[in-house]
Each structure stands twice: as C-alpha cells, then as structure tokens.
Design an enzyme around this catalytic site. Sequence first.
Site, PDB file in Angstrom:
ATOM      1  N   PHE A 201       0.810  -1.217   0.000  1.00 20.88           N
ATOM      2  CA  PHE A 201       0.000   0.000   0.000  1.00 20.88           C
ATOM      3  C   PHE A 201       0.848   1.275   0.000  1.00 20.88           C
ATOM      4  O   PHE A 201       0.330   2.360   0.155  1.00 20.88           O
ATOM      5  CB  PHE A 201      -0.917   0.016   1.224  1.00 20.88           C
TER       6      PHE A 201
ATOM      7  N   LYS B  83       5.930   6.782   5.986  1.00 25.96           N
ATOM      8  CA  LYS B  83       5.191   6.015   4.969  1.00 25.96           C
ATOM      9  C   LYS B  83       4.525   7.008   4.026  1.00 25.96           C
ATOM     10  O   LYS B  83       3.870   7.959   4.447  1.00 25.96           O
ATOM     11  CB  LYS B  83       4.148   5.113   5.611  1.00 25.96           C
TER      12      LYS B  83
ATOM     13  N   ASP C 151      -4.789  -8.342   9.352  1.00 22.58           N
ATOM     14  CA  ASP C 151      -3.617  -8.631   8.527  1.00 22.58           C
ATOM     15  C   ASP C 151      -2.405  -8.936   9.410  1.00 22.58           C
ATOM     16  O   ASP C 151      -1.314  -8.435   9.184  1.00 22.58           O
ATOM     17  CB  ASP C 151      -3.331  -7.451   7.607  1.00 22.58           C
TER      18      ASP C 151
END
Length: 1846
Positions: free
Chosen positions: A1257, A1282, A1388
């Site tokens: 992502f 990120k 996840d």
Amino acid sequence: MTRMNIVRCRRRHKILENLEEENLGPSCSSTTSTTAATEALGTTTEDMRLKQQRSSSRATEHDIVDGNHHDDEHITMRRLRLVKNSRTRRRTTPDSSMDCYEENPPSQKTSINYSWISKKSSMTSLMLLLLFAFVQPCASIVEKRCGPIDIRNRPWDIKPQWSKLGDPNEKDLAGQRMVNCTVVEGSLTISFVLKHKTKAQEEMHRSLQPRYSQDEFITFPHLREITGTLLVFETEGLVDLRKIFPNLRVIGGRSLIQHYALIIYRNPDLEIGLDKLSVIRNGGVRIIDNRKLCYTKTIDWKHLITSSINDVVVDNAAEYAVTETGLMCPRGACEEDKGESKCHYLEEKNQEQGVERVQSCWSNTTCQKSCAYDRLLPTKEIGPGCDANGDRCHDQCVGGCERVNDATACHACKNVYHKGKCIEKCDAHLYLLLQRRCVTREQCLQLNPVLSNKTVPIKATAGLCSDKCPDGYQINPDDHRECRKCVGKCEIVCEINHVIDTFPKAQAIRLCNIIDGNLTIEIRGKQDSGMASELKDIFANIHTITGYLLVRQSSPFISLNMFRNLRRIEAKSLFRNLYAITVFENPNLKKLFDSTTDLTLDRGTVSIANNKMLCFKYIKQLMSKLNIPLDPIDQSEGTNGEKAICEDMAINVSITAVNADSVFFSWPSFNITDIDQRKFLGYELFFKEVPRIDENMTIEEDRSACVDSWQSVFKQYYETSNGEPTPDIFMDIGPRERIRPNTLYAYYVATQMVLHAGAKNGVSKIGFVRTSYYTPDPPTLALAQVDSDAIHITWEAPLQPNGDLTHYTIMWRENEVSPYEEAEKFCTDASTPANRQHTKDPKETIVADKPVDIPSSRTVAPTLLTMMGHEDQQKTCAATPGCCSCSAIEESSEQNKKKRPDPMSAIESSAFENKLLDEVLMPRDTMRVRRSIEDANRVSEELEKAENLGKAPKTLGGKKPLIHISKKKPSSSSTTSTPAPTIASMYALTRKPTTVPGTRIRLYEIYEPLPGSWAINVSALALDNSYVIRNLKHYTLYAISLSACQNMTVPGASCSISHRAGALKRTKHITDIDKVLNETIEWRFMNNSQQVNVTWDPPTEVNGGIFGYVVKLKSKVDGSIVMTRCVGAKRGYSTRNQGVLFQNLADGRYFVSVTATSVHGAGPEAESSDPIVVMTPGFFTVEIILGMLLVFLILMSIAGCIIYYYIQVRYGKKVKALSDFMQLNPEYCVDNKYNADDWELRQDDVVLGQQCGEGSFGKVYLGTGNNVVSLMGDRFGPCAIKINVDDPASTENLNYLMEANIMKNFKTNFIVKLYGVISTVQPAMVVMEMMDLGNLRDYLRSKREDEVFNETDCNFFDIIPRDKFHEWAAQICDGMAYLESLKFCHRDLAARNCMINRDETVKIGDFGMARDLFYHDYYKPSGKRMMPVRWMSPESLKDGKFDSKSDVWSFGVVLYEMVTLGAQPYIGLSNDEVLNYIGMARKVIKKPECCENYWYKVMKMCWRYSPRDRPTFLQLVHLLAAEASPEFRDLSFVLTDNQMILDDSEALDLDDIDDTDMNDQVVEVAPDVENVEVQSDSERRNTDSIPLKQFKTIPPINATTSHSTISIDETPMKAKQREGSLDEEYALMNHSGGPSDAEVRTYAGDGDYVERDVRENDVPTRRNTGASTSSYTGGGPYCLTNRGGSNERGAGFGEAVRLTDGVGSGHLNDDDYVEKEISSMDTRRSTGASSSSYGVPQTNWSGNRGATYYTSKAQQAATAAAAAAAALQQQQNGGRGDRLTQLPGTGHLQSTRGGQDGDYIETEPKNYRNNGSPSRNGNSRDIFNGRSAFGENEHLIEDNEHHPLV
C-alpha cells in the site's frame, strides 16, 4: 380506526390470501421495509383495477387492435408475480434450489419486539407489522419446471406424455387453464386443435359449433425457456402466440424435429407475436402454410439462432392468399425508432439503391428489439443479452435479465442453473442433469425416466446424471444402473440399418466408432444451414463400417471430410450387390474424402454419379488411392461436375440498352477456329422473369422434360462475305417476347452445335436486368371507417404499376363555411339554441377514375384478358419423345396463380411432414435422442428414378418454351427511396420517410400545395393500401383525392395521370367534446358584492367550430334559474378576458352553468365548482384573523422552548456520552475525507531520507525528526515515513490516512507508535516509530544464511534462542490483547507486519486493514481490497467475517512462520487450493520439520475450525508469559496496569491438544526397498520432491569420479512412507527449507500477494531427473551418469543438486519452480543434470542431456565396466541398474511388470538402431534438423558408433 381503514386492511389481506392460493413461488422468512410493502400492495391493487377496466374496454371494442395492451398486461403480471413470490410458497422439489429457506432457514426468522406498542395504538399498526414480516420477495428468480407439454384436440387438453423425466414430485398439469412454469424441460406442442374434421362437417355444423377462440387456450404467463422444440401445428382459433407465451425468451432446441427447433405449420388464423424471443440455442426455423400469417420474413431468424444448425424455411403464405382472403401483409416500419437504436434491422439488396435497411417486425405494432449484447464481437458467439434498459447482463445469462451484474436475475442460464443462480459448472459433489441444472446423487437416483414407454435406469457418474454414460465410460454389464470406466479408448458399436435423414438421427450416432450395418445418409436442407459443420463432428468418431456407405441427396454436404477418421469399410453387404461406396445426387458436393484419409475397402467398388458440383478429377484421385480402376459406368464423367467450373469457355454478355419493353444485348463472337465450323449452329439467348437477384441461381433450376421456365431466342450463325466471323453479336428481346416494364429478368447465352469430336460448348454466367418504368395506371379509391378526428381511406393498387410505386399522394381540404358567420346571429330570436338543427352535409360522393390507355406505339405486358383471348396460340409443346401433355394453360386460373412445384422440394416437404406427424403422434424422449431409430428404408419413386445412374434427362436447346402467365395483380414495390413528383403543382418531398405511431404507414413530408388544403406522400410499402388521415377537425366536411407515383429518382418515372379518385366525407362528432371545463369557470366581484363577472376557457377541441355560449346563474337552494346571458363567439370575442356580467344580485348562494353550442349543436352544461356567495361583510375581517395567528405563533414558540429545556435536562448526559464515544471511534463518523487535527506536523519538522522498503500500500522512507515532540509526548529523531504511491484522490489514499487515524488511539509498548501526520502535502506522509531491523519475516529469513544454521540438524534454537522465541510470541500476543480490549480487529496479522527494533523487541504495525468491532461481534468488509489469503481463517475466507478470533488464527500462522524461519504458509498451493484446503477440507498445516510439540500445540489451538473454540489473546499472553523475561512482564499491557487476570476455567491446557502426527518416526538402520509402497500410474504425483535436509554432498572420491555424483550421509535414513491424507499429498508443506525457488502467488503488491524474485540454492529439483542404467539399453551398463544419475549402488540421483548453479531448477510447469534461460552449453532445463556436468568444452561427452564429461574413451569404458558389474548385482531386482528407488523419498514407483521402469513410458518401437526407448523426455541435439531443442519422443543415445561399449 375508521371504517375506511378497516376496509382497506381487509382488502389487502384478501389480496395476499389470493396470491398465496395461486402458488407462484416460495417465500422468504425475513422482513421488508414499510415503504416497499406498501408500494407493492398499492401497485397490485391499482394494477388489478386497471386490468379490469382494460378487460371491460376490450369487451366493447374487441375489433380494434391494441398494440400497447400486451406491454401493460405484462407489467401488471410482473408486479403481481413479485408480490406472489414474496407471499406464497411451493413444495420442495428434488432440486433444493426452489427453497428460499436454503440460506434463511425458518428457525432464524427475525423476531419483532411488540413491547413498544401502546394500548392506544390502533389495529392498523399491528396488521402492517404482520404484513411486513411475511412480504419479502426473494433475491433470485425462482425456477418452476415442467416436463414436456402436449396440447392436443382441445385448447385446454394437456395430453399425458410417454417420455417423462420420472420426477416423483412432478405435478400433473391436466385441467389447468394457466400454467405457471418458468421452464419447460422438453418440447411444447400445440396440435390438432380443430373444431371440424372435414369441410363437409364444417359446413354442416358451422352455425352450431363455432371455432375455438383465443381465450380458450391455456396460457403460460411466466414461461421463459423451452429446452426442446416449440411446435404449433394444425391449430384453429389461435390468433396470437403473444397471449399464450408473453415472456418466452429462449428456445433451447436440445431435441429437434428434423433439424428445426421452432415449427409453425398449417395454422389458419395465427400471428407469431413472440416479441420477447431473443435466442434459439440450437436448430432452425420452419414456418410454412399459415394462410394469414404475416411478418415471417421480416424477422432476422439468423440473428436469433446461435448454433450452426440454422436452416430457416419460411414463407409469406398470406401473400399467396391475397385474392382469397383479402389480406395483404404490410411492409415498412412497425414502430417509431429515432436513430434506429431501438429495433433490429435487416439489410435487403435493391438493384437501384444497393443495400436497404428494413425494420424487423413481429407484428404491425411491435418490432424485433435490438440488443448490442446478444452477440459478442468479434467471435459472434452467444452473449448474455440486455435488461429492459439495454445494459449488459451478467456473463452467465442468456436471453436477457431483470437486473444487470446479477447472476440470480437471468431469464435463462448460459451454462448451469443451481439454487436460483446461473453458474459456470456444477460443484464437484453435484451432477449435471439435462445439460442445464445440478442435482445431488440422491436426487438423481430418485428419477425414473421413461423412454419409449419403458423405464430405463438412471446413472450418476463423473458429474453426469443421465440414462447414458459420459465420455470414457460404458455401461457396466453386471449392473445397468452403473457405468464403468473404459480400459483404454471406448469402442462403441452401433447396430443400425436405416437412413440418416434428419439431424437428430445423426446425433444419435455421435459417439459411435464402429457402424454395424449399412450407413445411408440422406439429409436434406439448405447449404447455408450449417448442418455440414455439425455433421463434421458427428461422423468424426466413425472408423469402421461393416456394411456399405451411401450418401445421396444430401444438400448440406460440401465435402466428405467429416469422415476424417474412417479407415475401413468391410462391405459385408453391398449396395445393389456391387458398391461399397455410393455417392450420387448431392447438389452441393464439391470434394470427396480428405487427402489424408487412409481408407481401405475389403471388397466391392465405388459408384459416383449425378453430383453436379463435383469435378471428375477428385473422383480419379479417390479411385487411384483405392487402387480401383475407373469405370465409365460407375464413375461417370458426364454426370459429375456439370455445374462445376472444371473446364469451361465463358461468353461475356453486355447490355447495350434498356427500355420499358425491350432489352438489347451484345457479346464477342465465339472462337470456332479449333472446331468444325459446319457443326456450329449459332447462339441462343435464354431469359425469364425472376422476383429478385440471386447470385446462386443456376441454369438447371425450374426445368423439367415438359415445362421450361426459361424462354429463348435463337440467332443463327453466319459468316461474313470474307469468310470471317462477325466480331460482335447483337440480339434483343422486345414486345414480341412480351417484355414488361419494371420487371427483373435473368438471362444467359449458350452456344448450339452438333455433337462431334473436339466440340466445345460456350455458356455465359447468369445476368440480371430490370426494364425501365412506364406511366402507372391510376389507383381505385374506396372509403372505410370514419372517426371524429380521422378518416380511414383504402384503395386498390394500379392494375399495371409499370414501375416501383414508392408512394401515393393523398390530398385533402376542408369544405366548410366559417363559424363566425353563424356567430353573428347566434343570440337572435330565430336562432335560439333550442331551435338550432344540425348542419346538413352535401351529398358524399366518390369520383371514379377512368382507365388510361397506353399508346399503341408501345408494346406493353399482356393482361389477363388478352392472354386468355390468345389461349389457342399457346397450346404448343416441344417435340421431345415421351413428353407429357402440356397442361400449363389448361389449368384453372386459381391453379395458375401458384408456381410450379419443384420435385425435390416436394420430396423434402413430404419427408418433413412425415417426420412431423411421427413426432406429434409418437413423442420423443426427453432425456436423450433414441439410439434405436425406427427403420426408414423407404425409397420414393423420385429417388428410384435418380438412382438410375447415367439416365439423367437432358434439355434440348431447340425446345420452344411455354410462357407461364401469372394472373395475380402485381405486388407493390418494395422501394423505400423518397420520390420527387414531376407534376408541377406538387411540392418537393423530403428524402427520408418517417413512421406514423400505431400504424404500418411510412410517410414523407406533409405539405400544403394550396391554401386550405394538405397533401401527404404515403410509402407504397404499406401493403394494405390504406391510410388514416389524422388530426382532422371534429364534425368537418373534407374533400379527398389520391394518385399513385413511382420512384422519381429513376429516369422515366412518373405519377398516374391526373384522373384522381376523389370523395367528400364529414368526420364524426365527439359527444361532450363541446363542454366547457368546470375548473376553468371563474368569477369575481366587481365594484361591489352585487356585481359578478363570470369568465371561462373555451373548449380546446370542438365539433366543427363554436357559434356561441349560454350562461345561466342558478340558485343554490332550489336550483332555479335566476339570470341567463347569451353571447356569440364573434371574431375578437374572448371568454377569458370579457366573459359575461351579472348585476344587482341579492344576498344568497349561487352557482354558474355554461353551455357551448357548436356546428353539431348544443353541448353539455358545465357548472362552476365554487359557489358564488353574496353577503354583507361580518365581524371576522382579514385584520382580525391575522392578529389571532400572531398570538398563536407566540404561544407555540414558548412551548417549544419549554420542551427543549426538558430534553436537555433528561437526555443531555446520554447524548454527551455518545458523542465522546464517537470521538474515540472515528470510523463511526467517517465522511470520506481526512481532517487535520493535533497530530498534524509541519513539513519541515522531519527530513525525508532514502527509501528503505516498499509494501502493498505504499513506500517507506528513513527520516529524522527536528527535535519534535509528538502528541503523546515522545521526542523523536530517527523515524520511519510512509508515503502512499497511489493517486492522492484515490480510495487507497483515503484508507492510507485512515490507518493513521486508527493508530492515534493506540498507546502501548508492543504496537508501533505514531508520531504524527503531514496531510498538507501530496502525497501525504505518516511519521511512525523507527524499527531498525525491519519486519519479522525478512529478519527470520536472513537467519537462514547464517553459517551456524544447518537445517538437516534442526538447530533452530542455535539461531534464535528459545527464550527469545518465547519473548517474541508473548510480545505479539500482548499487542493483540491490547487491540482485543479496544474491540479492534487487525485483519492482517503476519510476520511481515510485525516490526523489530534494534533491541530485538517485536511490535505490531500496518493497521491499514484494522477495523473497529465495538457494536458487532465481527466485521464484514465491503468493496474490493487485497486480502492475505494464507493468513485468513476459514470464516474469513468463506464469509468475509473478521473478529479477534480470526486474528488468533493469523497468530498461529505467524508462529508457523517463526518456527520455519519465514517460510511461506501452505507452500505449493495456489490461493484457490488454500481456500479448498482450509475452508472445504478443514485441514491445517502439518507440523513443520524440527518443530517442538509445544509450539505446534499452540498453533493447533489457534487453528481450531470453530472460532469460539480458539483461545483469546488474553489467554495466550498468560500462557506464554510463564517463559517470558521479567522485562516483558514490566512492559506488558496485560500483566501491568490492567492486571487482566484469568479465571481458572479460562486457563489454557496444552494437554488437550491432539498429538497426532507430532511424534518423530522411528529411524530405521537402512532403507528397505520392499517396504516402499507401490502406486499406480494414475495415482502418482510428479511434484513429490525430497526435503533438502536428507542430502549431503561429499567430496569426489578420485579424479575420475563424476562431480555430479551425490551420496547419502552415513546416518541411516528413514524410508518414505506412503502418503495417505490430503496433508501429506502436499509434501512441500512439510519441509523447513523455506518457500520454493519460484513460488508464484499473484495477488497484490509484495511477496505475499504477487510474484516475487527468488534466491538461488533453495529447494531440490524435481524427482524425475535421474535415470537408471536399465532404462535405456535393456539392462546394459551404458548411460552411467546420464541425466544426473550415479553409477554407485545406494547413491541417489541429482535430486538435491541445482541445475547449473541456479540457472534453472529443472522443474516443469508447477508453481514450485521457475523456468529460466540457460546458456548454450547447457542441455535442456528438464534434464536435471548436476552443475558439474557443465562449464567444460562440449567434447567427448559420453551421453547427451547432462551426461558427465570424460577425458578419454578409456576412462568412460572403465566407468561403464564398473557400472555393468554393479548392474549384475541388481538382477534380483528385476534387471534394473541404478534405480531411482534406491533413495527413499524420491517418489519413484516400482513396476509390477518385469523389465520395465515404472517412471517411464515406452514411446519408441524397437528398430535396427536401438532396442527401444522407454524414456519419455527426449534425445540429442542433432534431432530436429540440428536445432538446439531436444526431442521429446526420441532416443536418448542416437549415434551408435560413438558408444564406448558397442
């Protein structure tokens, strides 16, 4: 509750009861919304009321065609069906798909809490709640099936069927007038519904027994699909199929009559009207001999038919019956279609205009709807169809759908139907029934099908439920209810001795390999029907015929290539005791057998004759291949290839001039230099009238020995004076040949000469020419129905149109006086309304037209009278021996109207009718076509004549033709071009015609040639020759005239002479049309209340015009007339602005009435709706009322403030608490955008460094904080940043920022900290805690490369200490326990999402998929996002449900990753296989190698199938904390501040975990070959690899030892056991070597989701890389080390050694390995040779494909001798040398057959060069013309002279 509400409730309740009694479908046990239920009931009630009104209207006006009725009734029926489906329930069938409780069982009905209903609530609320609880339509289209239906003799009589499916739950339909089937599994037949058997009985009982009516027939309102054939045959009274099948969409054609799926034959009253029909999946269409049936040729049948069997035989019988019935089928547009997007269009060829688009119509009001998705481009295969809006349906649909993208809303299924949904194929545990639906084995075996009145056993085999066996199976002779698999290829023998004359009969032998008997084929049909392509596959399996082969009169055949596998004709019986192969009378046959067909005849010869398209050279080729000499009698050159272009001399004919009555031709003279000129007689020009241009027309058509349809003119050959032939020949045909204007003629020229040696004939191609136009005759006008605003006129076409009549010009004008003249005297005493009479009309007349004489200077086509007058002159006949008496002119005039029948067509029609009667009287089987077909050895007289080979009749060129006179009136032209009249008084017309809505008329522009008159051009395509002049004034006199015009774009075109037909006619009046509308009457006071002015609007439409008005003022008390005013409608008078005035009115209540008087008379009286109140004003004035309203508003404001204060005091705290909760749970208030808050950082607060990672992502960069303090008080320097890689405006970017939102709520030691967010830049940045060592997975995998690690010794804890392992597991559990306490689901959890900092502390990160679970036990995501399949629990995989227990499952997978140092879970399985392995098989990963029982027990606890049986993270923390460090206890969320203590009952006990498969196996001293279990070839798995830890490479023994040799470690190895479970079948999941070298997992962005790069030296190569000595030379010592093998006993083959040091793995096609390029020195990658075989010059190799290099022949020979000695010691093992089975675990299987290697298959026969090659994998480079590839089927050693042992 009021009485009205009670009545309404009872009425709705009654509706539901009625719907339930009709039993239309199942119900669902869930509630629906109030609005939906109310609308459903309201709509149903309203639709029923409208339907009753329409029924009443149709009863009084049944003679008017209502084009919109069908659509309204269909909409009503559909709404009723929805409500009925939601309320009723039907019984369960064997297929449980009918039960809506399949997914919503009754035990789970939604409960309703009635506690809130107060005692004061009315009964209405209770009834509504009960209503909503039961009214819930099902989500899918429910299928209700019926078997074959046969309606016969009477419209309501359903006959029992001989052939049934045998369903024990099938419902008897006898006696029902409305059948609610949605699918008929079989055929539907309506036949022999005749009231009178003969004409005499009909005349006798005409008055007593009227014919059946349309309303008496059974209806099928919901029928969508018929899987078989639809047949309507000999049925009277049935007018419209639309009323019987209003929703029929698909005809399957799985069973055919001949090769037709839709047959409509001999029905006197029928109209098709199947406007919903969109697909005919198989079979053709035959619609003939229906006297009143129109529009058969306007439908694009080829577009509806999706199979290659697409023969279409339709006629327009109504055109031939025009003189008898008076009906002419109209042409032209049937619906208005602007832009030509709504309707389908055909393209017709027109000589003048080329290709013309014609609208396809089902009736005069309904067109064939167009759908862009009926066919898929460019393949033209069947498409899913469209919904009502034209959008594409789901790919599993066919024939359209109710909703798009919904497989449960299909009208029919493309593949398979199951449980209300269309699917691609049945599941593995289900069986396919009738090629359309799935059933279980139990449901299949319950069926008892009846075939030919006999019950046959049903079989459930290999996914097929049928009475026959699937391919590769045959009936078990011991039990006929079972099938058994054939040993090898199935050889099916079919005993037949009948004629294959229909396609179903041909299908019956589709699987036959041997025909036991004679095979006679006689299939008639069109060449373009596509049957030849289907028959190609049907006859492809036949390889032997025991009798003879006869192919005759089969027009679909173009060649005999369909017998491509025919190898032998035994000819035990011969045709006519002579012929094994007979081929004759096949008009389209162009070739014989394929050149590659190796055919032999045991005896007999070949007869080939009368195949006009078959050139003789192909016959000679066949005879040469069969080694049979040519025989001029059996293989006649004169009777074959007559119509084929084998050798010809063409004559090129040109047209020099064309007139109305003559045509002139020319062509070059024929070259006669090489022939005897005395034998050349001359030229003959043949011509005849044809209806259309046919490029496929042949000279032999319509010819016989008696009558010839061609006329001819002969021109004798003469030489010129100098002896040279004339260079060009000229001929003409004209009045003497009776050439007619505007007539299409076909022509050709042929030479005539006497037969002699060397004679050559010349013939031209058939050409076409149309003569010119001539002035048409005038039409004859007649009058028809007159309406109030329209006059319907009809006329007869001109007797001689002499051209294409494109349009008729209709002119009309008003012939009326002005109403203003009458208005001037309207209110006089002599013209009071009471005394006024209706206007008298002048006498209505019709002006007759006079015939127009054609000038004598022109010769015209003969009329019927002139032809009858010269009858004696036509009685001639050609002097042909044996010619029958000519009867063409002696026939009656009625017979002369019909075309002379074609003998072959008569034969085909007779065969079709015989087959049709057989089908109707003896219905066929539903389950399959019978293999035992009745004998059909009848031979007609026509065929007997045709079989007289060499005696075909010939036509003499000198024969005089007979002229066939057609006595029909010429039909109207089909031209659609726009005319331009040449008459000076007519104006120019538009080019493009339009269509009048609701009519069949195509129109051109309406124009006004003279003031007060109008004209319109009506297209001649309106074959009924009628037109309705609309928009006329009511009760008005009109003068009408008519003329006929030709296509003005063609030279010589004109209109009929000005003698036009004329008439005077007055339109009808409309009752009450002159009435003034009540709501338009208004009044107002003038200066005082005693004066009132009344105004109104005049009527919009009146009967001829308004003369005036009478206004009356009446008392409201007694109705007496107080005052009357009369006013005339004079020019300039306005009723709205002026009106009338009433004065001096007394106090009281009055009402006003207005009466309008028109030309027709006084109209009805109109009254005002509001009374006039005249009174003196009282106390309550406007000012007083406004003051009272102000006071009321003030009081209401005070009351509102009091209520607001009360709510704040009572409920304020609860609202505040809810608001605080929503702030803590931001996902409840997500508004699809990120809002900056206190976590926001400035861009200059951090410094962006280099990229350190990339995930699914986004990307991760190193960063440094500039002395920044986060909101949580953390001052940070190094950090991780990120950044999303997607578009900033995308949904993923929003999810990316939502991850940061979620992390703002977390503050614990084992979850990655969030420092802040920078959302002001694009892309946004999320600043988090820096984890120096990366993610746990990569960290674990990096440990494998440590020199300390040795996988074979299981020294796992030497790499990662045991306490560190416990520490990491406890840290992960503690972080997840923190999320569990906050009701958050991570979704996840995996090793890649667990981060490690520099002090080796594990923290949980990556919350992109985390979700809040506060108000729900689980979270079910929506939309499309990437999911980690291998870490997901069974409920997440199957149902998409996520909760904390699904995270516990993922934690077990994380433990697996940890103990295997980052191995891929479920290695070797694809994502779909993982889903099946976990969700369906309910299996878990087997215990990894070197894994302790303790950890595997923890894994198994986490992998319990039921979520409630899994432990919580709280329990896991307490379990793991016992072995954790004190530092962990100090930092743990569970063990510190929260003190989350477990009860004794909640503690975990690992002793309860099953120890199965956890104990190590006992190590044996040495491998035992006898203990290796033998598997059959079908059970072997080629992907069975050996764990790497079982091998150990040792140094070379000496200089001569191959470096590719590997040996076994001194430690004895365990013998490989036979895998017996699904877990052990996936052996790759059991080793601890990590993921495979090239595991392909394509899903999303990183290694767990998509294909990734791999490292070298990872896993072993494939098992079949080694080869034994005896595998190649029959036990000899050669091939010592080929293919990576070893020459030492006990040594294995190169299973664990990589091919060329990682260049290629040697594995083929499986997901475990990757195919890579190799260098030129390498052999093929599948050889499996060791790395030491390469890297040296390519010289002196002992063998190919990876053989070991030897420095000399002597060294090679010495090594071979040693291997030979070892091989002698192996003789007790069956002669095998170095076998693959010497190494346990390799997967090699010993063969029970002596001397053969079980791993290989013999593919090469023994020859002079070798003893055969059992290897299946190829040979040397010099095969295949020197290319570097290796032969897959060649020998391993090819060059014998280089063998060291030869």
